[in-house]
Design an enzyme around this catalytic site. Structure first.
Site, PDB file in Angstrom:
ATOM      1  N   PHE A   1       0.773  -1.265  -0.010  1.00  0.00           N
ATOM      2  CA  PHE A   1      -0.163  -0.073   0.097  1.00  0.00           C
ATOM      3  C   PHE A   1       0.638   1.385   0.093  1.00  0.00           C
ATOM      4  O   PHE A   1       1.898   1.289   0.164  1.00  0.00           O
ATOM      5  CB  PHE A   1      -1.007  -0.088   1.056  1.00  0.00           C
ATOM      6  CG  PHE A   1      -0.189   0.000   2.619  1.00  0.00           C
ATOM      7  CD1 PHE A   1       0.052   1.565   3.278  1.00  0.00           C
ATOM      8  CD2 PHE A   1       0.064  -1.068   3.354  1.00  0.00           C
ATOM      9  CE1 PHE A   1       0.693   1.162   4.393  1.00  0.00           C
ATOM     10  CE2 PHE A   1       0.774  -1.148   4.343  1.00  0.00           C
ATOM     11  CZ  PHE A   1       1.314   0.204   4.951  1.00  0.00           C
ATOM     12  N   CYS A   2       0.314   2.151  -0.304  1.00  0.00           N
ATOM     13  CA  CYS A   2       1.144   3.750  -0.624  1.00  0.00           C
ATOM     14  C   CYS A   2      -0.179   4.774  -0.395  1.00  0.00           C
ATOM     15  O   CYS A   2      -1.278   4.381  -0.027  1.00  0.00           O
ATOM     16  CB  CYS A   2       1.881   3.835  -1.584  1.00  0.00           C
ATOM     17  SG  CYS A   2       0.865   3.701  -3.238  1.00  0.00           S
ATOM     18  N   THR A   3       0.147   6.043  -0.456  1.00  0.00           N
ATOM     19  CA  THR A   3      -0.867   7.054  -0.171  1.00  0.00           C
ATOM     20  C   THR A   3      -1.956   7.044  -0.981  1.00  0.00           C
ATOM     21  O   THR A   3      -3.100   7.183  -0.480  1.00  0.00           O
ATOM     22  CB  THR A   3       0.003   8.509  -0.297  1.00  0.00           C
ATOM     23  OG1 THR A   3       1.074   8.379   0.731  1.00  0.00           O
ATOM     24  CG2 THR A   3      -0.827   9.642   0.338  1.00  0.00           C
TER      25      THR A   3
END
Length: 335
Positions: A195-197
């Site tokens: 996951f990331c922003t």
């Protein structure tokens, strides 16, 4: 990719929050990405839109803010570009524009990994909707990896996620290759969730991991921002706040403004506890950088902060108040 409808929510008070913020990206081949720059700059200036857009041969990425009408004009222009009709857009609102100016920047990559041949259009991980994310990362056979940088992870992440402690996204491939055997030697099925922003870094990260020969690779569609917007706080596995690359600094559930400030000397997020430190002087220093700056540097920062206050008192923007972060962590090469 799924386009998120740009229409603001009917439950939002547009009088209190008149500014529309659009975080966007699209991987698509541009024959001449440099030719896109001038028309975009003119259009954004004409409609009072500010923020950062990165353009490269592989696509476009960035965050812009302005009035509903202004953002609508810019998004219509972007979606008319080749391959951008289904451009991924995430919308939030703010009381004021969280950027000082508009920048359209040509780059080699719209999110910098530095590994040749990685193309999310050909091979990418499996998308997982925010509503199903908890089930995936709660599975003991799932290895959960936060692909963001160390200063982002420090203020919030999902419970149990691995922190690669990278200072820039280009360090991620070396980190994964060095840790691969250890990650996959714990009796687990090789199932990896990242996951990331906002989702864009995971497009590259999952494409890279699949190119390394691992097929069961998943990523959170829409990133942390979509999760915080969608999943009720009572059911959330998110801990802390989410760093964002604009003047809001961080957001919490329902994308409400967080509690972090930004050190304009080193551009690191500053917690409430750190703001109480004697080493925190707004615009001049924070506990993370105080000992790394000499008296002359702090004096220069103090003068810059004074000029910023004077500009605000005159109702003007002071462009030196938010210097750009270099490398992968600059204000725009994110998501």
């Amino acid at each position: 990719m799924t386009s998120i409808a740009p229409a603001p929510s009917a439950t939002i008070d547009e009088t209190a929050l008149p500014v529309r913020i659009s975080a966007l990206y699209c991987f698509t081949p541009f024959d001449d990405h440099l030719a896109l720059r001038a028309p975009l700059e003119r259009l954004c200036a004409e409609h009072g839109v500010r923020g950062t857009l990165l353009i490269a041969a592989e696509g476009i990425n960035g965050t812009i803010a302005g009035s509903d009408a202004g953002i609508g004009h810019v998004l219509a222009h972007l979606r008319a570009l080749p391959g951008c009709a289904e451009m991924d857009v995430k919308e939030t609102r703010a009381a004021s524009v969280p950027f000082h100016r508009m920048k359209v920047r040509p780059k080699r990559e719209i999110v910098t990994m530095g590994v040749p041949g990685i193309d999310p259009r050909r091979k990418v991980g499996q998308y997982v909707e925010a509503a199903q994310w908890n089930d995936l990362i709660s599975d003991p056979d799932t290895i959960v990896i936060d692909t963001r940088n160390d200063y982002e992870v420090a203020i919030g992440t999902f419970a149990g996620a691995i922190n690669p402690a990278t200072r820039s996204f280009r360090e991620f491939p070396d980190w994964f290759r060095a840790r691969r055997a250890e990650l996959l030697s714990q009796g687990r099925a090789p199932k990896i969730a990242m996951f990331c922003t906002g989702g864009i870094r995971c497009e590259k990260a999952t494409a890279f991991v699949r190119a390394e020969g691992i097929d069961d690779v998943f990523h959170l569609r829409g990133g942390i921002l979509k999760y915080l917007e969608t999943v009720p706080q009572a059911r959330s596995l998110w801990e802390g706040e989410c760093f964002v690359f604009d003047q809001r600094v961080s957001v919490t559930h329902d994308l409400r403004p967080g509690t972090h400030a930004l050190c304009h000397a080193c551009r690191m997020p500053v917690s409430v506890a750190d703001q109480a430190s004697p080493h925190y002087v707004p615009g001049v220093s924070c506990p993370a950088c105080h000992d790394e700056r000499d008296a002359a540097q702090r004096a220069r920062y103090a003068e810059r902060e004074r000029q910023a206050h004077l500009a605000r008192a005159r109702g003007e923007s002071h462009l030196g108040a938010m210097p750009a972060r270099g490398g992968d962590g600059n204000w725009g090469d994110h998501g």
